[in-house]
Design a protein around this motif. Sequence first.
Motif, PDB file in Angstrom:
ATOM      1  N   GLY A   1       0.929  -1.063   0.013  1.00 18.46           N
ATOM      2  CA  GLY A   1       0.011  -0.045  -0.006  1.00 18.46           C
ATOM      3  C   GLY A   1       0.820   1.221   0.060  1.00 18.46           C
ATOM      4  N   CYS A   2       0.720   2.181   0.778  1.00 17.74           N
ATOM      5  CA  CYS A   2       1.370   3.213   0.785  1.00 17.74           C
ATOM      6  C   CYS A   2       2.642   3.326   1.973  1.00 17.74           C
ATOM      7  CB  CYS A   2       0.675   4.638   1.584  1.00 17.74           C
ATOM      8  SG  CYS A   2      -0.772   5.134   0.286  1.00 17.74           S
ATOM      9  N   TYR A   3       3.045   2.128   2.271  1.00 23.09           N
ATOM     10  CA  TYR A   3       4.178   1.874   3.179  1.00 23.09           C
ATOM     11  C   TYR A   3       5.322   1.257   2.728  1.00 23.09           C
ATOM     12  CZ  TYR A   3       0.849   3.701   6.639  1.00 23.09           C
ATOM     13  OH  TYR A   3      -0.061   4.485   7.370  1.00 23.09           O
ATOM     14  N   VAL A   4       6.624   1.425   3.139  1.00 24.94           N
ATOM     15  CA  VAL A   4       7.333   0.756   2.709  1.00 24.94           C
ATOM     16  C   VAL A   4       8.356   0.291   4.130  1.00 24.94           C
ATOM     17  CG1 VAL A   4       7.877   1.357   0.474  1.00 24.94           C
ATOM     18  CG2 VAL A   4       9.095   2.667   2.347  1.00 24.94           C
ATOM     19  N   GLN A   5       9.258  -0.429   3.779  1.00 16.80           N
ATOM     20  CA  GLN A   5       9.970  -1.005   5.082  1.00 16.80           C
ATOM     21  C   GLN A   5      11.417  -1.228   4.810  1.00 16.80           C
ATOM     22  OE1 GLN A   5      10.401  -5.170   7.094  1.00 16.80           O
ATOM     23  NE2 GLN A   5       8.568  -4.357   7.552  1.00 16.80           N
ATOM     24  N   ASP A   6      12.263  -0.495   5.771  1.00 19.98           N
ATOM     25  CA  ASP A   6      13.887  -0.594   5.307  1.00 19.98           C
ATOM     26  C   ASP A   6      14.484  -1.872   5.827  1.00 19.98           C
ATOM     27  OD1 ASP A   6      14.618  -0.233   8.243  1.00 19.98           O
ATOM     28  OD2 ASP A   6      14.922   1.862   8.075  1.00 19.98           O
ATOM     29  N   ALA A   7      15.554  -2.343   5.656  1.00 15.74           N
ATOM     30  CA  ALA A   7      16.489  -3.463   6.032  1.00 15.74           C
ATOM     31  C   ALA A   7      16.438  -3.444   7.597  1.00 15.74           C
ATOM     32  CB  ALA A   7      17.814  -3.432   5.382  1.00 15.74           C
ATOM     33  N   ASP A   8      16.252  -2.509   8.257  1.00 16.81           N
ATOM     34  CA  ASP A   8      16.293  -2.852   9.481  1.00 16.81           C
ATOM     35  C   ASP A   8      14.921  -2.928  10.209  1.00 16.81           C
ATOM     36  OD1 ASP A   8      19.090  -2.262   9.818  1.00 16.81           O
ATOM     37  OD2 ASP A   8      19.115  -0.115  10.137  1.00 16.81           O
TER      38      ASP A   8
ATOM     39  N   VAL B   1       5.285   7.796  -9.136  1.00 12.91           N
ATOM     40  CA  VAL B   1       5.328   6.580 -10.165  1.00 12.91           C
ATOM     41  C   VAL B   1       4.150   5.780  -9.291  1.00 12.91           C
ATOM     42  CG1 VAL B   1       6.825   4.593 -10.703  1.00 12.91           C
ATOM     43  CG2 VAL B   1       7.735   6.728 -10.987  1.00 12.91           C
ATOM     44  N   ASN B   2       4.528   5.497  -8.136  1.00  7.47           N
ATOM     45  CA  ASN B   2       3.606   4.158  -7.698  1.00  7.47           C
ATOM     46  C   ASN B   2       2.200   4.694  -7.263  1.00  7.47           C
ATOM     47  OD1 ASN B   2       6.789   4.062  -6.352  1.00  7.47           O
ATOM     48  ND2 ASN B   2       5.712   1.936  -6.775  1.00  7.47           N
ATOM     49  N   ALA B   3       1.565   4.827  -8.524  1.00  3.62           N
ATOM     50  CA  ALA B   3       0.065   5.147  -8.685  1.00  3.62           C
ATOM     51  C   ALA B   3      -0.671   4.306  -7.594  1.00  3.62           C
ATOM     52  CB  ALA B   3      -0.408   5.126  -9.837  1.00  3.62           C
ATOM     53  N   LEU B   4      -0.393   3.075  -7.479  1.00  4.43           N
ATOM     54  CA  LEU B   4      -1.425   2.165  -6.933  1.00  4.43           C
ATOM     55  C   LEU B   4      -0.651   1.530  -5.443  1.00  4.43           C
ATOM     56  CD1 LEU B   4      -2.592  -0.151  -9.634  1.00  4.43           C
ATOM     57  CD2 LEU B   4      -3.541   1.923  -9.043  1.00  4.43           C
ATOM     58  N   GLY B   5       0.388   2.500  -5.077  1.00  2.00           N
ATOM     59  CA  GLY B   5       1.145   2.186  -4.116  1.00  2.00           C
ATOM     60  C   GLY B   5       2.074   0.911  -4.132  1.00  2.00           C
ATOM     61  N   HIS B   6       2.307   0.218  -3.227  1.00  2.00           N
ATOM     62  CA  HIS B   6       3.286  -0.766  -3.491  1.00  2.00           C
ATOM     63  C   HIS B   6       2.620  -2.221  -3.187  1.00  2.00           C
ATOM     64  CE1 HIS B   6       6.776   1.715  -2.925  1.00  2.00           C
ATOM     65  NE2 HIS B   6       6.039   2.645  -2.140  1.00  2.00           N
ATOM     66  N   ALA B   7       3.195  -3.124  -4.287  1.00  2.00           N
ATOM     67  CA  ALA B   7       2.660  -4.468  -4.313  1.00  2.00           C
ATOM     68  C   ALA B   7       1.082  -4.673  -4.199  1.00  2.00           C
ATOM     69  CB  ALA B   7       3.089  -5.347  -2.761  1.00  2.00           C
ATOM     70  N   HIS B   8       0.496  -3.895  -4.961  1.00  2.00           N
ATOM     71  CA  HIS B   8      -0.940  -3.797  -5.446  1.00  2.00           C
ATOM     72  C   HIS B   8      -1.188  -5.194  -6.005  1.00  2.00           C
ATOM     73  CE1 HIS B   8      -5.134  -3.030  -6.739  1.00  2.00           C
ATOM     74  NE2 HIS B   8      -5.055  -1.914  -5.861  1.00  2.00           N
ATOM     75  N   PRO B   9      -2.257  -5.766  -5.315  1.00  3.41           N
ATOM     76  CA  PRO B   9      -2.439  -7.293  -6.073  1.00  3.41           C
ATOM     77  C   PRO B   9      -2.833  -7.179  -7.220  1.00  3.41           C
ATOM     78  CG  PRO B   9      -3.920  -6.661  -3.926  1.00  3.41           C
ATOM     79  CD  PRO B   9      -2.923  -5.334  -4.214  1.00  3.41           C
ATOM     80  N   ALA B  10      -3.459  -6.031  -7.883  1.00  6.35           N
ATOM     81  CA  ALA B  10      -3.821  -6.063  -9.339  1.00  6.35           C
ATOM     82  C   ALA B  10      -2.782  -6.075 -10.171  1.00  6.35           C
ATOM     83  CB  ALA B  10      -4.910  -5.191  -9.570  1.00  6.35           C
ATOM     84  N   LEU B  11      -1.937  -5.357  -9.522  1.00  2.43           N
ATOM     85  CA  LEU B  11      -0.588  -5.192 -10.765  1.00  2.43           C
ATOM     86  C   LEU B  11       0.281  -6.353 -10.615  1.00  2.43           C
ATOM     87  CD1 LEU B  11       0.987  -2.869 -12.340  1.00  2.43           C
ATOM     88  CD2 LEU B  11       1.883  -2.253 -10.171  1.00  2.43           C
TER      89      LEU B  11
ATOM     90  N   LEU C   1       2.068   5.656 -15.434  1.00  9.23           N
ATOM     91  CA  LEU C   1       1.511   4.937 -16.369  1.00  9.23           C
ATOM     92  C   LEU C   1       1.668   3.286 -16.161  1.00  9.23           C
ATOM     93  CD1 LEU C   1      -0.204   4.556 -18.943  1.00  9.23           C
ATOM     94  CD2 LEU C   1       2.022   4.832 -20.203  1.00  9.23           C
ATOM     95  N   GLY C   2       2.837   2.606 -15.394  1.00 12.04           N
ATOM     96  CA  GLY C   2       3.046   1.251 -15.320  1.00 12.04           C
ATOM     97  C   GLY C   2       2.761   1.089 -13.860  1.00 12.04           C
ATOM     98  N   GLY C   3       2.508   2.121 -13.077  1.00 13.99           N
ATOM     99  CA  GLY C   3       2.162   1.708 -11.595  1.00 13.99           C
ATOM    100  C   GLY C   3       3.300   1.532 -10.886  1.00 13.99           C
ATOM    101  N   GLY C   4       4.643   1.642 -11.561  1.00 12.15           N
ATOM    102  CA  GLY C   4       5.832   1.198 -10.878  1.00 12.15           C
ATOM    103  C   GLY C   4       6.607   0.291 -11.774  1.00 12.15           C
ATOM    104  N   PHE C   5       5.915  -0.074 -12.785  1.00 15.73           N
ATOM    105  CA  PHE C   5       6.663  -0.862 -13.881  1.00 15.73           C
ATOM    106  C   PHE C   5       7.085  -0.009 -14.690  1.00 15.73           C
ATOM    107  CE2 PHE C   5       7.585  -4.096 -17.084  1.00 15.73           C
ATOM    108  CZ  PHE C   5       7.879  -5.473 -16.334  1.00 15.73           C
ATOM    109  N   PRO C   6       8.329  -0.020 -15.543  1.00  8.69           N
ATOM    110  CA  PRO C   6       8.797   0.977 -16.394  1.00  8.69           C
ATOM    111  C   PRO C   6       7.829   0.964 -17.818  1.00  8.69           C
ATOM    112  CG  PRO C   6      10.921  -0.376 -15.652  1.00  8.69           C
ATOM    113  CD  PRO C   6       9.478  -1.053 -15.134  1.00  8.69           C
TER     114      PRO C   6
END
Length: 432
Positions: free
Chosen positions: A46-53, A66-76, A267-272
């Motif tokens: 969704g609208c959250y990301v997590q770092d390596a810590d 870029v990330n129009a649908l946020g992160h890891a959107h199931p449809a994308l 346009l690609g929701g995160g895909f180039p």
Amino acid sequence: MSNPESQLPQPGTAAAYGQGEWLERYGSSLMGVFGAPQRVLVRGSGCYVQDADGKQYLDLLGGIAVNALGHAHPALVAAVSEQLGTLGHISNFFTSPAQIQLAERLLALAGAPQGSKVFFANSGTEANEAAFKLARRNSGPGRTRILALEGAFHGRTMGALALTAKPAYREPFEPLPGGVEHLPFGDIDALVSAVDETVAAVFLEPIQGEAGVRMLPAGYLQAAREATRSAGALLVIDEVQTGIGRTGKWFASEGVLPDAMTLAKGLGGGFPVGALITFGDRPSSLLAAGMHGTTFGGNPVAAAAALATLSVLESQDLLANVRATGEYLRRELAAMDSVAEVRGDGLLIGIELRDDVAPAVVAAALEAGYIINSTGPATLRLAPPLILTVEQAGTFLAALPGILHSVRASASGTSPSAATPSTAGITTEGKP
Ligand code: PLP
């Protein structure tokens, strides 16, 4: 030989390496053009990301609009996985249903007339490279000038860089393709007097994102349309940052039909994916067979990603969400003491602070769990996922006064313990 896959942090487990180790390896293996990365990110939802810590952030930058649908959107995820599992890459000796459907969809969304066409690329700069070639094809004896605006950002490849105004980006690479002139930003009279039969094309961003979310004044695009039409010059609108719902409309230039429009980012929701749309018969015939090309552009996976992005934007009426959340953010930000001005439309927002502390604010916001960026010493930019809710925006609005206070306090030395943000690695520029 070790398998790099085995070193990747696995979902649900702590990162195999902390950020320090990854950043050290970054420093010895990645070219230094971006400076030091602010964090090592390992997953998002969704609208959250997590770092390596394991720290979580509300992403208010969305991979720079870029990330129009946020992160890891199931449809994308489903669309890309399914397409890749069916047919991934085929070259442009062939086509695919996804490519054709996407072209048709974009032409319909853009209200493009009969005879309009699409060329697919992989990025914004590539889309503008194609548009630059289009401009050259509209050139001839006595028609050699290409106009862009002061503050313009159109990309980093040589043609797009020639259109980009910023000396620091241009000068190390001169000579650039010639004939480009930069006009004063937003000055309708200067534009109208510059556009005559010697001009091949005019390139405009409806809102200059990289220059700090600067809006063209009302009537500017219309004046550009009229002037270019009567001079026989092409009007090229760069909607790479503003297009595909970012401003709460499909295109920020809605109401003005250009000769060409470039798209990428959302346009690609995160895909180039990038695209050049040409409007009507003549602009669409300027690049004839063999005159331009790309190996990857318009590949089935990229096309499927873009189709999925457009379909979710539409089915969930996310443009309405962009308008509502954007309006709320802009209204609340404008009421803050430290804020001199709020610019933008929808979820492309520029915040002009009263003091030159934007990079420190970016660093302090990151510490507090919010990703934003600065485009100048006093300018912050927000370009979050288009799914951002009013509630999520509200958490940032609640945190921002404290963040600004801690930055001011540490700048004036009154509170050395208060979130003394380091600006190391926090650039003052957008770095697309
Ligand atoms: N045009 C505009 C208006 C942009 O904002 C950008 C990137 O920020 C580009 C072109 C270049 O796009 P890309 O970074 O995908 O090459």
